[in-house]
Write a protein that holds these residues in place. Structure first.
Motif, PDB file in Angstrom:
ATOM      1  N   MET A  53       4.525  -6.960  -7.825  1.00 10.55           N
ATOM      2  CA  MET A  53       4.092  -8.339  -8.282  1.00 10.55           C
ATOM      3  C   MET A  53       2.964  -9.070  -7.488  1.00 10.55           C
ATOM      4  O   MET A  53       2.091  -9.572  -8.147  1.00 10.55           O
ATOM      5  CB  MET A  53       5.400  -9.084  -8.563  1.00 10.55           C
ATOM      6  CG  MET A  53       4.919 -10.472  -8.995  1.00 10.55           C
ATOM      7  SD  MET A  53       4.970 -11.504  -7.217  1.00 10.55           S
ATOM      8  CE  MET A  53       6.791 -11.351  -6.885  1.00 10.55           C
ATOM      9  N   ILE A  54       3.013  -8.828  -6.213  1.00 14.53           N
ATOM     10  CA  ILE A  54       2.271  -9.295  -5.302  1.00 14.53           C
ATOM     11  C   ILE A  54       0.966  -9.003  -5.639  1.00 14.53           C
ATOM     12  O   ILE A  54      -0.123  -9.902  -5.384  1.00 14.53           O
ATOM     13  CB  ILE A  54       2.517  -9.146  -3.863  1.00 14.53           C
ATOM     14  CG1 ILE A  54       4.081  -9.843  -3.499  1.00 14.53           C
ATOM     15  CG2 ILE A  54       1.496  -9.554  -3.010  1.00 14.53           C
ATOM     16  CD1 ILE A  54       4.540  -9.281  -2.276  1.00 14.53           C
ATOM     17  N   PHE A  55       0.408  -7.755  -5.659  1.00 13.52           N
ATOM     18  CA  PHE A  55      -0.677  -7.226  -5.945  1.00 13.52           C
ATOM     19  C   PHE A  55      -1.082  -6.961  -7.444  1.00 13.52           C
ATOM     20  O   PHE A  55      -2.111  -6.738  -7.620  1.00 13.52           O
ATOM     21  CB  PHE A  55      -0.801  -5.704  -5.447  1.00 13.52           C
ATOM     22  CG  PHE A  55      -0.461  -5.780  -3.914  1.00 13.52           C
ATOM     23  CD1 PHE A  55      -1.481  -5.824  -2.769  1.00 13.52           C
ATOM     24  CD2 PHE A  55       0.928  -5.500  -3.510  1.00 13.52           C
ATOM     25  CE1 PHE A  55      -1.151  -5.690  -1.357  1.00 13.52           C
ATOM     26  CE2 PHE A  55       0.994  -5.698  -2.112  1.00 13.52           C
ATOM     27  CZ  PHE A  55       0.134  -5.763  -1.021  1.00 13.52           C
ATOM     28  N   GLN A  56      -0.330  -7.267  -8.129  1.00 12.32           N
ATOM     29  CA  GLN A  56      -0.498  -7.074  -9.722  1.00 12.32           C
ATOM     30  C   GLN A  56      -0.829  -5.677  -9.973  1.00 12.32           C
ATOM     31  O   GLN A  56      -2.000  -5.193 -10.493  1.00 12.32           O
ATOM     32  CB  GLN A  56      -1.430  -8.049 -10.106  1.00 12.32           C
ATOM     33  CG  GLN A  56      -1.267  -9.476 -10.444  1.00 12.32           C
ATOM     34  CD  GLN A  56       0.037  -9.892 -11.150  1.00 12.32           C
ATOM     35  OE1 GLN A  56      -0.223  -9.778 -12.445  1.00 12.32           O
ATOM     36  NE2 GLN A  56       1.128  -9.960 -10.666  1.00 12.32           N
ATOM     37  N   THR A  57      -0.049  -4.623  -9.605  1.00 10.20           N
ATOM     38  CA  THR A  57      -0.495  -3.243  -9.880  1.00 10.20           C
ATOM     39  C   THR A  57       1.062  -2.721 -10.194  1.00 10.20           C
ATOM     40  O   THR A  57       2.181  -3.138  -9.858  1.00 10.20           O
ATOM     41  CB  THR A  57      -0.797  -2.791  -8.462  1.00 10.20           C
ATOM     42  OG1 THR A  57      -1.120  -1.385  -8.534  1.00 10.20           O
ATOM     43  CG2 THR A  57       0.366  -2.848  -7.323  1.00 10.20           C
ATOM     44  N   LYS A  58       0.585  -1.307 -10.567  1.00  5.51           N
ATOM     45  CA  LYS A  58       1.937  -0.337 -10.787  1.00  5.51           C
ATOM     46  C   LYS A  58       1.875   0.711  -9.535  1.00  5.51           C
ATOM     47  O   LYS A  58       2.721   1.415  -9.563  1.00  5.51           O
ATOM     48  CB  LYS A  58       1.374   0.277 -12.170  1.00  5.51           C
ATOM     49  CG  LYS A  58       1.837  -0.832 -13.094  1.00  5.51           C
ATOM     50  CD  LYS A  58       1.483   0.055 -14.712  1.00  5.51           C
ATOM     51  CE  LYS A  58       1.813  -0.954 -16.070  1.00  5.51           C
ATOM     52  NZ  LYS A  58       1.263  -0.289 -17.339  1.00  5.51           N
ATOM     53  N   ASN A  59       0.685   0.478  -8.601  1.00  2.43           N
ATOM     54  CA  ASN A  59       0.714   1.636  -7.608  1.00  2.43           C
ATOM     55  C   ASN A  59       1.932   1.418  -6.708  1.00  2.43           C
ATOM     56  O   ASN A  59       2.365   0.495  -6.478  1.00  2.43           O
ATOM     57  CB  ASN A  59      -0.742   1.475  -6.979  1.00  2.43           C
ATOM     58  CG  ASN A  59      -1.970   1.752  -7.974  1.00  2.43           C
ATOM     59  OD1 ASN A  59      -1.708   2.575  -8.863  1.00  2.43           O
ATOM     60  ND2 ASN A  59      -2.765   1.046  -7.892  1.00  2.43           N
ATOM     61  N   LEU A  60       2.092   2.720  -5.734  1.00  4.96           N
ATOM     62  CA  LEU A  60       3.098   2.538  -4.791  1.00  4.96           C
ATOM     63  C   LEU A  60       2.630   1.490  -3.747  1.00  4.96           C
ATOM     64  O   LEU A  60       1.372   1.505  -3.315  1.00  4.96           O
ATOM     65  CB  LEU A  60       3.034   4.059  -4.030  1.00  4.96           C
ATOM     66  CG  LEU A  60       4.047   4.258  -3.130  1.00  4.96           C
ATOM     67  CD1 LEU A  60       5.446   4.052  -3.191  1.00  4.96           C
ATOM     68  CD2 LEU A  60       3.667   5.395  -2.171  1.00  4.96           C
ATOM     69  N   ILE A  61       3.171   0.797  -3.328  1.00  2.00           N
ATOM     70  CA  ILE A  61       3.137  -0.134  -2.264  1.00  2.00           C
ATOM     71  C   ILE A  61       3.901   0.583  -0.901  1.00  2.00           C
ATOM     72  O   ILE A  61       5.263   0.946  -0.798  1.00  2.00           O
ATOM     73  CB  ILE A  61       3.929  -1.470  -2.158  1.00  2.00           C
ATOM     74  CG1 ILE A  61       3.543  -2.037  -3.718  1.00  2.00           C
ATOM     75  CG2 ILE A  61       3.557  -2.434  -1.322  1.00  2.00           C
ATOM     76  CD1 ILE A  61       2.355  -2.371  -3.973  1.00  2.00           C
ATOM     77  N   GLU A 231       1.658  11.274   4.470  1.00  3.13           N
ATOM     78  CA  GLU A 231       3.220  11.342   5.055  1.00  3.13           C
ATOM     79  C   GLU A 231       4.069  10.095   4.358  1.00  3.13           C
ATOM     80  O   GLU A 231       5.310  10.320   3.940  1.00  3.13           O
ATOM     81  CB  GLU A 231       3.310  11.101   6.424  1.00  3.13           C
ATOM     82  CG  GLU A 231       2.652  12.253   7.171  1.00  3.13           C
ATOM     83  CD  GLU A 231       3.381  13.684   6.788  1.00  3.13           C
ATOM     84  OE1 GLU A 231       4.515  13.689   6.867  1.00  3.13           O
ATOM     85  OE2 GLU A 231       2.488  14.776   6.304  1.00  3.13           O
ATOM     86  N   TYR A 232       3.546   8.674   4.362  1.00  2.00           N
ATOM     87  CA  TYR A 232       4.085   7.501   3.878  1.00  2.00           C
ATOM     88  C   TYR A 232       4.550   7.924   2.470  1.00  2.00           C
ATOM     89  O   TYR A 232       5.574   7.530   1.842  1.00  2.00           O
ATOM     90  CB  TYR A 232       3.406   6.176   4.002  1.00  2.00           C
ATOM     91  CG  TYR A 232       3.566   5.745   5.584  1.00  2.00           C
ATOM     92  CD1 TYR A 232       4.342   4.753   5.405  1.00  2.00           C
ATOM     93  CD2 TYR A 232       2.611   6.129   6.260  1.00  2.00           C
ATOM     94  CE1 TYR A 232       4.451   4.372   6.925  1.00  2.00           C
ATOM     95  CE2 TYR A 232       2.689   5.767   7.660  1.00  2.00           C
ATOM     96  CZ  TYR A 232       3.609   5.058   7.963  1.00  2.00           C
ATOM     97  OH  TYR A 232       3.720   4.384   9.318  1.00  2.00           O
ATOM     98  N   LYS A 233       3.465   8.325   1.563  1.00  2.00           N
ATOM     99  CA  LYS A 233       3.722   8.450   0.130  1.00  2.00           C
ATOM    100  C   LYS A 233       4.765   9.584  -0.185  1.00  2.00           C
ATOM    101  O   LYS A 233       5.651   9.442  -0.992  1.00  2.00           O
ATOM    102  CB  LYS A 233       2.514   9.013  -0.325  1.00  2.00           C
ATOM    103  CG  LYS A 233       2.474   9.535  -1.948  1.00  2.00           C
ATOM    104  CD  LYS A 233       1.167   9.989  -2.609  1.00  2.00           C
ATOM    105  CE  LYS A 233       1.433   9.950  -3.967  1.00  2.00           C
ATOM    106  NZ  LYS A 233       0.002  10.548  -4.657  1.00  2.00           N
ATOM    107  N   GLU A 237       8.114   8.224  -1.986  1.00  2.00           N
ATOM    108  CA  GLU A 237       8.328   8.722  -3.479  1.00  2.00           C
ATOM    109  C   GLU A 237       9.695   9.744  -3.445  1.00  2.00           C
ATOM    110  O   GLU A 237      10.247  10.133  -4.478  1.00  2.00           O
ATOM    111  CB  GLU A 237       7.359   9.382  -3.827  1.00  2.00           C
ATOM    112  CG  GLU A 237       5.991   8.595  -4.000  1.00  2.00           C
ATOM    113  CD  GLU A 237       4.873   9.145  -4.643  1.00  2.00           C
ATOM    114  OE1 GLU A 237       4.021   8.591  -5.444  1.00  2.00           O
ATOM    115  OE2 GLU A 237       4.658  10.541  -4.665  1.00  2.00           O
ATOM    116  N   SER A 238       9.912  10.425  -2.282  1.00  2.00           N
ATOM    117  CA  SER A 238      11.270  11.441  -2.327  1.00  2.00           C
ATOM    118  C   SER A 238      12.454  10.627  -2.162  1.00  2.00           C
ATOM    119  O   SER A 238      13.783  11.000  -2.221  1.00  2.00           O
ATOM    120  CB  SER A 238      10.789  12.396  -1.125  1.00  2.00           C
ATOM    121  OG  SER A 238      11.115  11.782   0.046  1.00  2.00           O
ATOM    122  N   GLY A 239      12.550   9.298  -1.790  1.00  2.00           N
ATOM    123  CA  GLY A 239      13.677   8.543  -1.299  1.00  2.00           C
ATOM    124  C   GLY A 239      14.152   8.392  -0.092  1.00  2.00           C
ATOM    125  O   GLY A 239      15.033   8.093   0.258  1.00  2.00           O
TER     126      GLY A 239
END
Length: 388
Positions: A53-61, A231-233, A237-239
């Motif tokens: 919501m902060i970035f107004q995006t659907k992308n990974l933060i 590496e972060y992604k 994404e894997s939990g």
């Protein structure tokens, strides 16, 4: 006597609300202190989701246990390397800051500049892209914290979107405080820190990337072990979580900051509230007879730069006698301006107190000031526009 009393009217860091302090403290004796604990992983995933919501995006933060500057460097080292061309918008100290990062990498930098206190003409960015079609990225500061000027990110984004280049934005002192719609505007990377309008203590940074940016990142060798976004992604994404130890307390604080924004009516209300603080502040400054550095059309909702000779002596008086910390000038405007912060955990009463103290300090330092002028100027504006 009150050695710990200090009101922070700075361009960051800002004062931290009690709600966020409590949220951070609760993490100290909770099982989530084990950052691989499933309980904390749930908190982390919830926080990442809320942060969109902060970035107004659907992308990974992606949260980084570091400062806003690290998020800027992370954006650059994951997308460009030695001898790559990058177009850099420079309108102040933090534009030069980005030049310092690119110098370390060895990029070829094409500068698009404006005078300090002014903003980049988007058409100059278009021209630079035409003259340098090999440019891999364009980087611009949204709010230039050294001058309080807001670049026209929406217009620049539209121009960059027409090319193969990616558009990276430094939103360290703009996020939450002024409109930024990452997906709608077509921005590829946004980097920010938590210690500004997000109301957190320093120590957490956030970065988010579009699909276009991820395609570049996947094909780029990142020279950093710790800041390799791939590496972060993979971990998030894997939990599994972040690949390296997160700042658990600040993640909890960030979640509460998002909750506070939601309880306050959402991000649009935050934009309106910060705009109200800006306009109230500028009205008070004008009523004092002081000169603003930035034109109304480019004025930041998160801080205001005011011209003042011997500004650092004035700041010292405000700090020592009135326990109010004001920001000072950087680089070529050092000791020539005050930077009045009005972001995050700030309301109209905070600004009225600041103006009352400023009037006394100005009077004491030899300025011709009518006591009550700044306060009444800000008050009159608030009565007509009570949005903060």
């Amino acid at each position: 006597m009150f050695k710990e009393k200090m009101d922070l009217r700075l361009p960051g860091p800002v004062q931290v609300p009690k709600e966020i302090q409590i949220a951070m403290q609760q993490s100290f004796d909770h099982p989530m202190m084990d950052y691989r604990n499933p309980v904390f992983q749930e908190v982390l995933q919830e926080t990442i989701e809320k942060s969109k919501m902060i970035f107004q995006t659907k992308n990974l933060i992606i949260p980084l246990t570091s400062s806003g500057a690290s998020a800027l460097e992370t954006a650059i080292i994951n997308t460009v390397g030695p001898n790559d061309t990058i177009i850099l918008c420079v309108v102040g100290y933090f534009g030069e800051y980005l030049q310092g990062i690119t110098n370390h990498i060895g990029c070829k930098v094409v500068r698009v500049e404006a005078e300090w206190g002014e903003i980049v003409d988007p058409e100059d960015v278009r021209k630079a892209l035409k003259e340098n079609p090999e440019a891999k990225a364009v980087f611009a500061t949204h709010c230039e914290t050294s001058t309080s000027a807001i670049n026209n990110i929406q217009a620049i984004a539209a121009i960059v979107k027409e090319t193969e280049a990616i558009f990276m934005v430094d939103a360290v002192s703009s996020i939450v405080g002024t409109p930024l719609y990452m997906d709608e505007w077509g921005i590829d990377i946004v980097a920010t820190g938590g210690q500004k309008a997000l109301m957190l203590p320093p120590g957490i940074a956030l970065i988010t990337m579009s699909e276009k940016a991820w395609k570049v990142i996947e094909n780029q060798h990142c020279p950093s072990f710790y800041f390799d976004l791939k590496e972060y992604k993979k971990g998030l994404e894997s939990g599994v979580g972040t690949p390296y130890t997160p700042n658990i307390a600040l993640v909890c604080g960030l979640r509460e900051a998002c909750n506070m924004i939601e309880r306050g009516g959402g991000i649009e209300n935050e934009f309106k509230r910060h705009a109200g603080l800006r306009d109230m502040t500028r009205a008070g400054v004008r009523a004092l007879g002081l000169e603003l550095l930035v034109d109304d059309s480019a004025a930041s909702p998160t801080l205001t730069a005011v011209k003042l000779d011997n500004a650092d002596e004035f700041r010292k008086m405000m700090r020592e006698e009135f326990h109010i910390a004001l920001g000072g000038g950087l680089g070529k405007v050092k000791n020539k301006i005050l930077r009045l912060g009005h972001m995050g955990y700030t309301d109209a009463a905070d600004m009225l107190k600041m103006f009352a103290a400023m009037e006394l300090a100005l009077k004491k330092s030899g300025h011709e000031v009518e006591l009550g002028a700044g306060v009444s100027g800000a008050q009159r504006h608030w009565l007509e526009n009570p949005y903060c």
